[in-house]
Design an enzyme around this catalytic site. Structure first.
Site: not given
Length: 445
Positions: A99, A242, A244, A246
């Site tokens: 992440s 960010d 990833d 999400d």
């Protein structure tokens, strides 16, 4: 030994999270999902970290060795894995990502056949299988039953269609100049494509991943460069994701970085005004007191849960709700996605701007958060907070000064997060020094 943290398994790549752990963890998860297998396919995606190749190959080896077929789709946002796992009728989905963490960390997240993150009970069962040598050995299949792996590079279109379907059909982004900071991460292709196809004038930042630059002075954790660019280009709004994708951070046209709770508040009100908000809004225990006040003023209830978007989703299911999120930028529109999706949140905020014909700053200015100070303190050990001598007295003293407190350990790192909230920032700064000194002595002594 506990493997799973707040959001999957995460650690330094090549050290804690090496190829052996990844292969064995994939086998353990595969054994768990075998009982529920329908298609015998598992989807695997990743972000743009160099270590993703090592971990991906280990996961594929583990799954195929117990008879699973694996579909590899390359760099893709975490919410895309959740969506595609269900859309492509896979038994499970795996996302390789840490992440917002630096490139040298990596992680493994699992999704069930319906695109949901796993409950703590299921994670515990997978851990038990992981440490059961006999079960792991017995799960290996004969040569003719070893699974196959195939790479598919064109599934991005399915996710793009699903994202665009979340945007109102009667609106267009043609009037908006938007700056996107994709953090050299998983959204570097998807995010610009979605906004361009919906008509926006798009300027993209941090879209050249090299495996080592993900989240480096860019993206949702470092929005200063985006803020400067939004001002320089006189853009209407800036969106930072960010690694990833999400989570979302919004920058208004003045170059001001929006508070995550302000974003939650105005989006919740937007849903209510459209008649789309079901039940109460869910936020985490770290949410700002001003969010609750704003929502209550508009007749919206707020429920809280532990930190982590999977806990937000669990609470939404219990309440029958469809909107919630975290101050950090994980925002869940459960009508469209089963996890935090930065792209969906960005499109919904864009729709709010267009429908109200107002600037980002005027919309976000409706929620005025109380000052908060958050300190992440590195610690030597994680003691039971209830047993730390003097902590109850410290909290009582702060409470008497009208300071709200939240002290919690990180689920993935040797950190304690110290959050103070009050109306007087100078008082907060003074008291935070005392709080930090207290925990340094208590946890590093």
């Amino acid at each position: 030994m506990k493997l799973f943290g707040t959001d999957g398994v995460r650690g330094k790549a090549g050290e804690f999270l090496d190829s052996f752990l990844a292969m064995r963890l994939a086998m353990a998860a595969g054994i768990y999902f075998k009982d529920k297998s329908i298609t015998n396919n598992i989807l695997v995606g990743k972000d743009t970290r160099r270590s993703g190749y090592m971990i991906e190959n280990a996961i594929v080896s583990g799954l195929t060795s117990i008879g699973y077929n694996v579909i590899q789709i390359g760099p893709m946002p975490t919410p895309a894995i959740a969506f595609l796992t269900e859309d492509m009728r896979c038994d499970a989905g795996i996302m390789i990502s840490a992440s917002h963490n630096p490139y040298y960390d990596n992680g493994i997240k699992f999704f069930d056949a319906h695109g949901n993150k796993l409950s703590e009970d299921i994670e515990k069962k997978i851990e038990e299988i992981y440490f059961d040598d006999k079960l792991i050995q017995a799960s290996k299949v004969d040569m003719e039953k070893i699974g196959q792996a195939k790479r598919i590079d064109d599934v991005i279109g399915r996710y793009i269609v699903s994202i665009k379907n979340s945007f109102p059909k009667d609106l267009t982004l043609k009037s908006l100049r938007v700056v996107l900071d994709v953090a050299h991460g998983a959204a570097y292709k998807v995010a610009p494509t979605v906004f361009k196809e919906l008509g926006a004038e798009v300027i993209v930042m941090s879209d050249k991943p090299n495996g080592l630059n993900i989240n480096e002075n860019c993206g949702a954790l470092h929005p200063a460069n985006l803020a400067a660019e939004v001002k320089r280009l006189r853009a209407d709004v800036g969106f930072a994701f960010d690694g990833d994708a999400d989570r979302l951070v919004v920058v208004d046209e003045k170059g001001e970085v929006a508070n995550g709770d302000s974003l939650l508040g105005v989006l919740a009100l937007y849903l209510k005004e459209q008649g789309k908000l079901q039940s109460s809004v869910v936020a985490t225990i770290m949410s700002n007191g001003a969010l609750k006040e704003f929502l209550n003023k508009h007749g919206i209830e707020l429920d809280t849960c532990n930190v982590g978007d999977k806990y937000v989703l669990e609470k939404l299911k219990v309440n029958g709700g469809n909107f919630g999120g975290e101050q950090s930028g994980h925002i869940i529109f459960s009508d469209y996605a089963k996890t935090g999706d930065g792209l969906i949140a960005a499109l919904q905020f864009s729709a709010l701007m267009l429908s109200k014909k107002k600037s980002a700053s005027s919309i976000l200015g409706q929620v005025k958060p109380y000052p908060q100070l958050l300190t992440n303190l590195k610690i030597a050990e994680k003691k039971d907070l209830d047993k730390i001598k003097g902590l109850k007295e410290l909290k009582k003293d702060l409470e008497n000064k009208n300071i709200n407190t939240l002290f919690r350990y990180s689920g993935t790192e040797n950190l304690i997060r110290l959050l103070l909230e009050a109306k007087d920032i100078k008082l907060l700064e003074k008291e935070m020094k005392n709080v930090v000194e207290f925990f340094k002595k208590a946890l590093n002594g």
